[in-house]
Design a protein around this motif. Sequence first.
Motif, PDB file in Angstrom:
ATOM      1  N   ARG A  53       0.787  -1.415  -0.261  1.00  0.00           N
ATOM      2  CA  ARG A  53      -0.183  -0.132   0.146  1.00  0.00           C
ATOM      3  C   ARG A  53       1.177   1.450   0.082  1.00  0.00           C
ATOM      4  O   ARG A  53       0.455   2.332  -0.901  1.00  0.00           O
ATOM      5  CB  ARG A  53      -1.431  -0.378   1.649  1.00  0.00           C
ATOM      6  N   THR A  54       1.959   1.200   0.938  1.00  0.00           N
ATOM      7  CA  THR A  54       2.531   2.419   1.162  1.00  0.00           C
ATOM      8  C   THR A  54       3.973   2.137   0.437  1.00  0.00           C
ATOM      9  O   THR A  54       4.980   3.753   0.512  1.00  0.00           O
ATOM     10  CB  THR A  54       2.764   2.772   2.593  1.00  0.00           C
ATOM     11  N   GLY A  55       4.763   1.281   0.169  1.00  0.00           N
ATOM     12  CA  GLY A  55       6.290   1.028  -0.182  1.00  0.00           C
ATOM     13  C   GLY A  55       6.967   0.907   0.382  1.00  0.00           C
ATOM     14  O   GLY A  55       7.973   1.018   0.475  1.00  0.00           O
ATOM     15  N   ASN A  56       6.562   1.181   2.638  1.00  0.00           N
ATOM     16  CA  ASN A  56       7.518   1.396   3.175  1.00  0.00           C
ATOM     17  C   ASN A  56       7.666  -0.081   4.180  1.00  0.00           C
ATOM     18  O   ASN A  56       6.206  -0.368   4.313  1.00  0.00           O
ATOM     19  CB  ASN A  56       7.450   2.254   4.225  1.00  0.00           C
ATOM     20  N   VAL A  57       8.551  -0.134   4.715  1.00  0.00           N
ATOM     21  CA  VAL A  57       8.354  -1.442   4.868  1.00  0.00           C
ATOM     22  C   VAL A  57       7.366  -1.474   6.544  1.00  0.00           C
ATOM     23  O   VAL A  57       7.524  -1.902   7.211  1.00  0.00           O
ATOM     24  CB  VAL A  57       9.519  -2.524   5.363  1.00  0.00           C
ATOM     25  N   LEU A  58       8.666  -0.510   7.174  1.00  0.00           N
ATOM     26  CA  LEU A  58       8.617  -0.150   8.904  1.00  0.00           C
ATOM     27  C   LEU A  58       8.441   1.349   8.150  1.00  0.00           C
ATOM     28  O   LEU A  58       9.167   2.163   7.472  1.00  0.00           O
ATOM     29  CB  LEU A  58       9.721  -0.035   9.048  1.00  0.00           C
ATOM     30  N   PRO A  59       7.465   2.002   8.884  1.00  0.00           N
ATOM     31  CA  PRO A  59       7.701   3.269   9.292  1.00  0.00           C
ATOM     32  C   PRO A  59       9.126   3.991  10.417  1.00  0.00           C
ATOM     33  O   PRO A  59       9.952   3.428  10.453  1.00  0.00           O
ATOM     34  CB  PRO A  59       6.752   3.592  10.607  1.00  0.00           C
ATOM     35  N   GLU A  60       9.270   5.102  10.113  1.00  0.00           N
ATOM     36  CA  GLU A  60      10.663   5.156   9.976  1.00  0.00           C
ATOM     37  C   GLU A  60      11.185   6.039  11.563  1.00  0.00           C
ATOM     38  O   GLU A  60      11.795   4.721  12.243  1.00  0.00           O
ATOM     39  CB  GLU A  60      10.948   7.540   9.892  1.00  0.00           C
ATOM     40  N   ASP A  61       9.806   5.569  12.582  1.00  0.00           N
ATOM     41  CA  ASP A  61      10.222   5.780  14.236  1.00  0.00           C
ATOM     42  C   ASP A  61       9.721   4.616  14.815  1.00  0.00           C
ATOM     43  O   ASP A  61       9.374   4.321  16.442  1.00  0.00           O
ATOM     44  CB  ASP A  61       9.684   7.007  14.803  1.00  0.00           C
ATOM     45  N   GLY A  78       6.175 -12.320   5.903  1.00  0.00           N
ATOM     46  CA  GLY A  78       6.003 -12.862   4.772  1.00  0.00           C
ATOM     47  C   GLY A  78       4.398 -13.250   3.499  1.00  0.00           C
ATOM     48  O   GLY A  78       3.455 -13.384   4.348  1.00  0.00           O
ATOM     49  N   HIS A  79       5.115 -12.303   2.276  1.00  0.00           N
ATOM     50  CA  HIS A  79       3.343 -11.609   1.714  1.00  0.00           C
ATOM     51  C   HIS A  79       3.613 -12.791  -0.048  1.00  0.00           C
ATOM     52  O   HIS A  79       4.677 -12.151  -0.260  1.00  0.00           O
ATOM     53  CB  HIS A  79       3.286 -10.632   1.432  1.00  0.00           C
ATOM     54  N   PRO A  80       2.928 -13.187  -0.674  1.00  0.00           N
ATOM     55  CA  PRO A  80       3.003 -14.363  -1.541  1.00  0.00           C
ATOM     56  C   PRO A  80       3.680 -13.117  -3.121  1.00  0.00           C
ATOM     57  O   PRO A  80       3.825 -12.932  -3.831  1.00  0.00           O
ATOM     58  CB  PRO A  80       1.941 -14.406  -2.058  1.00  0.00           C
ATOM     59  N   ASP A  81       2.784 -11.183  -2.402  1.00  0.00           N
ATOM     60  CA  ASP A  81       2.916 -11.127  -3.918  1.00  0.00           C
ATOM     61  C   ASP A  81       4.491  -9.659  -3.561  1.00  0.00           C
ATOM     62  O   ASP A  81       4.571  -8.803  -4.090  1.00  0.00           O
ATOM     63  CB  ASP A  81       2.171  -9.884  -3.768  1.00  0.00           C
ATOM     64  N   VAL A  82       5.292 -10.361  -2.881  1.00  0.00           N
ATOM     65  CA  VAL A  82       5.804  -9.123  -2.592  1.00  0.00           C
ATOM     66  C   VAL A  82       7.628 -10.759  -2.510  1.00  0.00           C
ATOM     67  O   VAL A  82       7.293 -11.722  -1.914  1.00  0.00           O
ATOM     68  CB  VAL A  82       6.460  -8.844  -1.065  1.00  0.00           C
ATOM     69  N   LYS A  83       8.814  -9.465  -3.349  1.00  0.00           N
ATOM     70  CA  LYS A  83       9.485 -10.247  -3.440  1.00  0.00           C
ATOM     71  C   LYS A  83      10.381 -10.856  -2.444  1.00  0.00           C
ATOM     72  O   LYS A  83      10.657 -10.391  -1.596  1.00  0.00           O
ATOM     73  CB  LYS A  83      10.585  -9.109  -4.590  1.00  0.00           C
ATOM     74  N   PRO A  84      11.154 -12.115  -3.080  1.00  0.00           N
ATOM     75  CA  PRO A  84      11.436 -12.939  -0.783  1.00  0.00           C
ATOM     76  C   PRO A  84      12.285 -12.265  -0.368  1.00  0.00           C
ATOM     77  O   PRO A  84      13.289 -11.566  -0.668  1.00  0.00           O
ATOM     78  CB  PRO A  84      11.790 -14.148  -1.281  1.00  0.00           C
ATOM     79  N   GLY A  85      12.430 -11.644   0.515  1.00  0.00           N
ATOM     80  CA  GLY A  85      13.997 -10.955   0.948  1.00  0.00           C
ATOM     81  C   GLY A  85      13.834  -9.049   1.979  1.00  0.00           C
ATOM     82  O   GLY A  85      13.754  -9.322   2.735  1.00  0.00           O
ATOM     83  N   ILE A  86      12.735  -8.962   1.184  1.00  0.00           N
ATOM     84  CA  ILE A  86      12.326  -7.757   1.265  1.00  0.00           C
ATOM     85  C   ILE A  86      11.453  -7.189   2.581  1.00  0.00           C
ATOM     86  O   ILE A  86      12.048  -6.733   3.156  1.00  0.00           O
ATOM     87  CB  ILE A  86      11.201  -6.992   0.486  1.00  0.00           C
ATOM     88  N   LEU A  87      10.283  -7.771   3.183  1.00  0.00           N
ATOM     89  CA  LEU A  87      10.188  -7.755   4.616  1.00  0.00           C
ATOM     90  C   LEU A  87      10.537  -8.484   5.471  1.00  0.00           C
ATOM     91  O   LEU A  87      10.579  -8.396   6.717  1.00  0.00           O
ATOM     92  CB  LEU A  87       8.950  -8.655   4.253  1.00  0.00           C
ATOM     93  N   GLU A  88      11.681  -9.863   5.050  1.00  0.00           N
ATOM     94  CA  GLU A  88      12.219 -10.499   6.081  1.00  0.00           C
ATOM     95  C   GLU A  88      13.045  -9.405   6.501  1.00  0.00           C
ATOM     96  O   GLU A  88      13.706  -9.563   7.751  1.00  0.00           O
ATOM     97  CB  GLU A  88      12.579 -12.131   5.375  1.00  0.00           C
ATOM     98  N   LYS A  89      14.062  -8.735   5.579  1.00  0.00           N
ATOM     99  CA  LYS A  89      15.347  -8.349   5.870  1.00  0.00           C
ATOM    100  C   LYS A  89      14.521  -7.281   6.664  1.00  0.00           C
ATOM    101  O   LYS A  89      15.284  -6.402   7.832  1.00  0.00           O
ATOM    102  CB  LYS A  89      15.596  -8.121   4.335  1.00  0.00           C
TER     103      LYS A  89
END
Length: 370
Positions: A53-61, A78-89
């Motif tokens: 939705r936002t393009g951000n994995v985590l808010p800055e704060d 972990g989300h099927p529509d997100v490339k592996p590694g992005i959310l994990e890392k």
Amino acid sequence: MSGKNYKIAVIAGDGTGPEVTKEAVKVLEAASKKHGFTMQMENFDWGGERYLRTGNVLPEDAEKTLRRHDSILLGAIGHPDVKPGILEKGILLKLRFDLDQYINLRPVKLYPGVETPLAGKKPEHIDYVVVRENSGGLYTGIGGISMKGTPNEVAVQSMVYNRHQVERCLRYSFDLVCKRHSQKSPWKGLSEKDVKEGKIGQLTLCGKTNVLTFVYDLWERAFYEIAREYPQVKTDYCHVDATCMWMVKNPEWFDVIVTGNMFGDIITDLGAITQGGMGIAAGGNINPHGLSMFEPIGGSAPKYTGLGVINPLAAICSAAMMLDVLGEDKAAKNIEKSVEFVTGNKMKSMAAGKMGYSTSQVGDLVVENL
Ligand code: IPM
Ligand code: MN
């Protein structure tokens, strides 16, 4: 009856994360009422959906926000529509590192009534804990690729450890052996001779000193030096490949296993399947002097999402571990006993869709039997 109030950050996350987290929160609320403390939950929507939705994995704060809490409960990332590694890392590993959660505690415990793929093994044979170092090793992210896309391309990823990281993890592990056992009730895997010599339990270092002659040499030297401060703990060493073999053939040989980050990741999936699978495997990312985060070790299980069939016990046991670390050990034990009753007397299987109950019914059963 501690009377305390705990502020808990809840990151339910992706896939089946929200479903299992809901049950863990239900059990926490019931346990807190019974044991005389309160919990204030604050929910965070961090995960795959928010990223898409936002393009951000985590808010800055994010880190600052979390630090206002006493503990963190996490469902799954972990989300099927997100490339592996992005959310994990970007979420899981980032929080583990930023909050310096240098211990990943993963009990391997066969609960009563739970089926194990290990022939002939019963709950008394499978009851040990893996301490996975959680701040270094191959997960440090040091390395790189050069000449990418050419026939000569080179990739390097380094296993990095410093003495301080190794020592703090080893000390935690020796202390854990002492916490699990006492002179009065030593670990049952010890020989009579060991007990006579004053041993109460065992710590196994799992490494690869025959090949990784730098990193595991450091671990091994630190291990035996620190062991002198713990004469009551029997020491044992096992290469990682052999550890996998014994975890299958003779799991009763283990009490506490300590190992580096990568080996710990691998052997704890093996351990999880021997205890009945991801549905029951709990974990904690622990900073013994700071903020910890508790999560079932299974993933987001996209194919079961929203069906109410996923097993919430791993999340519930992770929540119990959280209470233990917060100092509410009676409540933690109470939840564990209730889970033992439910697996032993109620559930048909630990597998999603085969439990004989829905996700929320399993949560209710744990609450009823507290
Ligand atoms: C785990 C997972 C993570 C890890 C992944 C998702 C980054 O496999 O918690 O074991 O490798 O630590
Ligand atoms: Mn893993």
